[in-house]
Design a protein around this motif. Structure first.
Motif, mmCIF file in Angstrom:
data_model
loop_
_atom_site.group_PDB
_atom_site.id
_atom_site.type_symbol
_atom_site.label_atom_id
_atom_site.label_comp_id
_atom_site.label_asym_id
_atom_site.label_seq_id
_atom_site.Cartn_x
_atom_site.Cartn_y
_atom_site.Cartn_z
ATOM 1 N N ALA A 1 1.125 -0.926 -0.310
ATOM 2 C CA ALA A 1 0.388 -0.087 0.173
ATOM 3 C C ALA A 1 1.109 1.274 0.207
ATOM 4 O O ALA A 1 1.870 1.408 0.133
ATOM 5 N N ARG B 1 0.880 5.441 0.853
ATOM 6 C CA ARG B 1 -0.243 6.647 1.698
ATOM 7 C C ARG B 1 0.146 7.947 0.570
ATOM 8 O O ARG B 1 1.103 8.259 -0.263
ATOM 9 N N SER B 2 -0.927 8.222 -0.316
ATOM 10 C CA SER B 2 -0.344 9.136 -0.762
ATOM 11 C C SER B 2 -1.548 10.928 -0.940
ATOM 12 O O SER B 2 -2.784 10.380 -0.844
ATOM 13 N N PHE C 1 -5.176 9.319 1.383
ATOM 14 C CA PHE C 1 -5.418 8.136 0.875
ATOM 15 C C PHE C 1 -4.646 7.508 0.361
ATOM 16 O O PHE C 1 -3.226 7.276 1.242
ATOM 17 N N LEU C 2 -5.054 5.680 0.053
ATOM 18 C CA LEU C 2 -4.256 4.500 0.748
ATOM 19 C C LEU C 2 -4.671 3.835 -0.418
ATOM 20 O O LEU C 2 -5.985 3.900 -0.196
ATOM 21 N N PHE C 3 -4.171 3.692 -0.880
ATOM 22 C CA PHE C 3 -3.645 2.882 -2.156
ATOM 23 C C PHE C 3 -3.462 1.583 -2.039
ATOM 24 O O PHE C 3 -2.186 1.549 -1.588
ATOM 25 N N SER D 1 -2.713 -2.627 -3.398
ATOM 26 C CA SER D 1 -2.213 -3.417 -4.327
ATOM 27 C C SER D 1 -3.851 -4.603 -3.531
ATOM 28 O O SER D 1 -3.936 -5.232 -2.840
ATOM 29 N N ILE E 1 -12.923 2.913 3.541
ATOM 30 C CA ILE E 1 -12.415 2.440 2.247
ATOM 31 C C ILE E 1 -13.694 3.002 1.932
ATOM 32 O O ILE E 1 -14.578 3.075 1.768
ATOM 33 N N ASP F 1 -13.677 2.721 -2.423
ATOM 34 C CA ASP F 1 -13.808 2.185 -3.604
ATOM 35 C C ASP F 1 -13.019 0.813 -3.420
ATOM 36 O O ASP F 1 -12.078 0.676 -2.702
ATOM 37 N N LYS G 1 -8.416 -5.173 -4.341
ATOM 38 C CA LYS G 1 -8.114 -4.167 -4.445
ATOM 39 C C LYS G 1 -8.742 -3.536 -3.843
ATOM 40 O O LYS G 1 -10.528 -2.553 -3.885
ATOM 41 N N ILE H 1 -9.092 1.380 -2.343
ATOM 42 C CA ILE H 1 -8.723 2.238 -2.056
ATOM 43 C C ILE H 1 -9.669 3.062 -0.550
ATOM 44 O O ILE H 1 -10.474 3.329 0.096
ATOM 45 N N LYS I 1 -9.648 6.447 2.188
ATOM 46 C CA LYS I 1 -9.683 7.539 2.958
ATOM 47 C C LYS I 1 -8.802 8.030 4.172
ATOM 48 O O LYS I 1 -9.225 6.602 5.522
#
Length: 134
Positions: free
Chosen positions: A24, A26-27, A30-32, A34, A74, A76, A123, A125, A127
């Protein structure tokens, strides 16, 4: 180049390093995360579908926890299912155990032909929680 703010769940860093990806990142609040599969400790697929789905959610939850999140953060979700016509009902009966209360995140479900020996992948995304010191 900006350095990625990578999140590793406890005890699985070697698996991610071996496969050359971040679990994962952080950006921008948000946390993206895998795609997470139902792998055993050594990274091999769990053959039992229900156990595999539970392990995928457990692996996902470990990453969320390492970032200070829960499933409620989460926004998405994308799931990949091999042969969804025959497996969807088995998988989806387990989802309420992990999904939480409404309102639910957005969802995209994709039928695929191959997932490196797995039958299910999730998978997300999320907040990231606000950490301001008001």
């Amino acid at each position: 180049m900006t350095t990625r703010d990578v999140v590793f769940p406890p005890g699985r860093q070697a698996l991610y390093e071996h496969n050359r990806y971040s679990p994962a990142v952080r950006s921008n609040g948000f946390l993206f995360v895998s795609g997470q599969v139902g792998s055993r400790e050594d990274g091999s697929p769990e053959p039992d579908l229900e156990v595999q789905v539970r392990l995928a959610f457990d692996n996902l939850n470990a990453i969320l926890a390492a970032a200070g999140c829960t499933f409620d953060d989460i926004v998405d979700v994308t799931v990949f299912i091999v042969d969804p016509e025959s497996k969807f009902d088995t998988i989806w009966k387990l989802v309420p155990e992990y999904w939480g209360a409404a309102p639910h995140p957005t969802l995209t479900a994709v039928g695929v032909t191959w997932l490196y020996g797995f039958q299910f992948e999730i998978k997300v995304i999320a907040k990231l929680p606000d950490v301001s010191n008001d």
